[in-house]
Design a protein around this motif. Structure first.
Motif, PDB file in Angstrom:
ATOM      1  N   LYS A  10      40.526  40.463  42.027  1.00  0.00           N
ATOM      2  CA  LYS A  10      39.947  41.822  41.649  1.00  0.00           C
ATOM      3  C   LYS A  10      39.874  41.642  40.447  1.00  0.00           C
ATOM      4  CE  LYS A  10      43.355  44.627  41.768  1.00  0.00           C
ATOM      5  NZ  LYS A  10      44.561  45.609  42.410  1.00  0.00           N
ATOM      6  N   SER A  57      47.001  39.870  40.770  1.00  0.00           N
ATOM      7  CA  SER A  57      47.831  39.734  42.134  1.00  0.00           C
ATOM      8  C   SER A  57      47.414  38.402  42.717  1.00  0.00           C
ATOM      9  CB  SER A  57      47.802  40.687  43.045  1.00  0.00           C
ATOM     10  OG  SER A  57      48.483  42.009  42.496  1.00  0.00           O
ATOM     11  N   ALA A  79      52.906  43.958  35.779  1.00  0.00           N
ATOM     12  CA  ALA A  79      54.344  43.948  35.917  1.00  0.00           C
ATOM     13  C   ALA A  79      55.001  43.170  37.067  1.00  0.00           C
ATOM     14  CB  ALA A  79      54.712  45.393  36.414  1.00  0.00           C
ATOM     15  N   GLY A  80      54.360  43.054  38.258  1.00  0.00           N
ATOM     16  CA  GLY A  80      55.112  42.425  39.568  1.00  0.00           C
ATOM     17  C   GLY A  80      54.445  40.982  39.553  1.00  0.00           C
TER      18      GLY A  80
HETATM   19  C1  3PG Z   1      51.612  45.558  38.918  1.00  0.00           C
HETATM   20  O1  3PG Z   1      52.366  44.659  39.392  1.00  0.00           O
HETATM   21  O2  3PG Z   1      51.248  45.260  37.558  1.00  0.00           O
HETATM   22  C2  3PG Z   1      50.507  46.304  39.613  1.00  0.00           C
HETATM   23  O3  3PG Z   1      50.728  46.201  40.990  1.00  0.00           O
HETATM   24  C3  3PG Z   1      49.031  46.021  39.424  1.00  0.00           C
HETATM   25  O4  3PG Z   1      48.543  44.903  40.308  1.00  0.00           O
HETATM   26  P1  3PG Z   1      47.105  44.432  39.995  1.00  0.00           P
HETATM   27  O5  3PG Z   1      46.764  43.780  38.649  1.00  0.00           O
HETATM   28  O6  3PG Z   1      46.788  43.381  41.284  1.00  0.00           O
HETATM   29  O7  3PG Z   1      46.142  45.547  40.172  1.00  0.00           O
END
Ligand code: 3PG
Length: 306
Positions: A10, A57, A79-80
């Motif tokens: 993405k 992601s 973040a995640g």
């Molecule tokens: C994160 O963990 O920062 C968000 O869920 C964003 O994830 P993305 O960069 O895949 O949009």
């Protein structure tokens, strides 16, 4: 020459790609851009001779990490980091970082937007409700939740929170911390979930907790689907016809929602919380700067696999 891969199924907004590239090239690094790839093979090939990677992601499992023979650092621009196999990275002596807080406002604005959408009956024309005067329960109190709190306050909402690790931070700004998750779900009109997909948070939104919800309440999930026990969510929505579920992550059992809960749910087609030019710029630039600081000064401030 240090080679940095930007691997994003993405893609970042073009303005962010430009700025990231500029930072890396100014440091004398080569930039390889792999966007919208659909096959893992493309990622395995691209990662083979790079020193660093900036990802979103994108799945960096053991196979991908091991394919990165020269790979020393992976920065998740966001973040995640549940998409990166941390033990495998540690075994390979690869540093993994995230960019905490950089896309938090974007995710918070989406959470508030989805709450309003749910309250307004999906903008269907049916009479809905207003945010002002309602109680918003924050499940977790990280960077996103703190932004949701700021916006919710401005909308005239009561805000309460359940957090184990940030009690002092919440109390310092006068936010009421509930004694339990059950109490949070019981007292809130809208629940906004802001916990990561790891440890005790996995499936923490279970029937034990959900049964405390008022009928008519709205759950907003801009976190991860793994924190919700989906069969339990379906069960409570069957039992209480007023509950709605608004999510930035499509659940595995989306077909059941289609079958049973018409007008009571919304799922973004692709995770969209951080999908703003501002968030892409903030997180992408932070990632590029962290890579430069790592190679030039050995800076590991945001390492998550310590
Ligand atoms: C994160 O963990 O920062 C968000 O869920 C964003 O994830 P993305 O960069 O895949 O949009």
């Amino acid at each position: 020459m240090t080679k940095v891969l930007i691997a994003t199924t993405k893609p970042f907004a073009p303005v962010a790609v430009e700025k990231i590239t500029d930072i890396l090239k100014t440091a004398g690094y080569e930039v390889i851009l792999l966007e919208k790839y659909s096959e893992k093979k493309a990622l395995l090939e691209a990662v083979a001779d790079v020193d660093a990677a900036i990802i979103r992601s994108d799945i960096f499992d053991r196979e991908v990490l091991e394919a990165g023979k020269n790979l020393k650092i992976v920065v998740r621009a966001g973040a995640g980091y549940d998409n990166v196999d941390l033990p495998a990275a540690t075994e390979n002596n690869q540093v993994v970082m995230n960019t905490p807080g950089q896309n938090a406002n974007a995710v918070a604005e989406l959470a508030i937007g989805m709450a309003i959408m749910g309250l307004r009956e999906m903008f269907s024309g049916k009479p809905g409700g207003e945010m002002r005067g309602r109680t918003l329960g924050l499940h977790g109190f990280g960077f996103v939740a703190r932004n949701v709190f700021r916006i919710a306050r401005a909308l005239g909402m009561e805000v309460i929170v359940y957090t184990r690790y940030s009690k002092a931070a919440a109390a310092a700004i006068g936010l009421k911390v509930t004694h339990s998750l059950e109490e949070l779900y019981e007292k809130s009109d809208i629940i906004s979930i802001h916990v990561p997909a790891r440890g005790e948070h996995l499936k923490s939104v279970s029937y034990d907790v959900l049964q405390h919800l008022k009928d008519g309440s709205i759950i907003v999930n801009t976190a991860r689907k793994e924190v919700v026990n989906e069969p339990d969510l379906v069960k409570i929505m069957e039992e209480r016809p007023g509950i709605k579920y608004m999510s930035d992550v499509t659940p595995d059992c989306a077909n059941l929602f289609e079958e049973k809960f018409n007008g009571r749910y919304f799922f973004t087609p692709k995770k969209a919380g951080a999908q703003t030019a501002e968030a892409n710029l903030n997180a992408g630039v932070a990632a590029a700067e962290q890579i430069v600081a790592f190679f030039e000064n050995g800076d590991k401030t945001f390492q998550v696999n310590k």
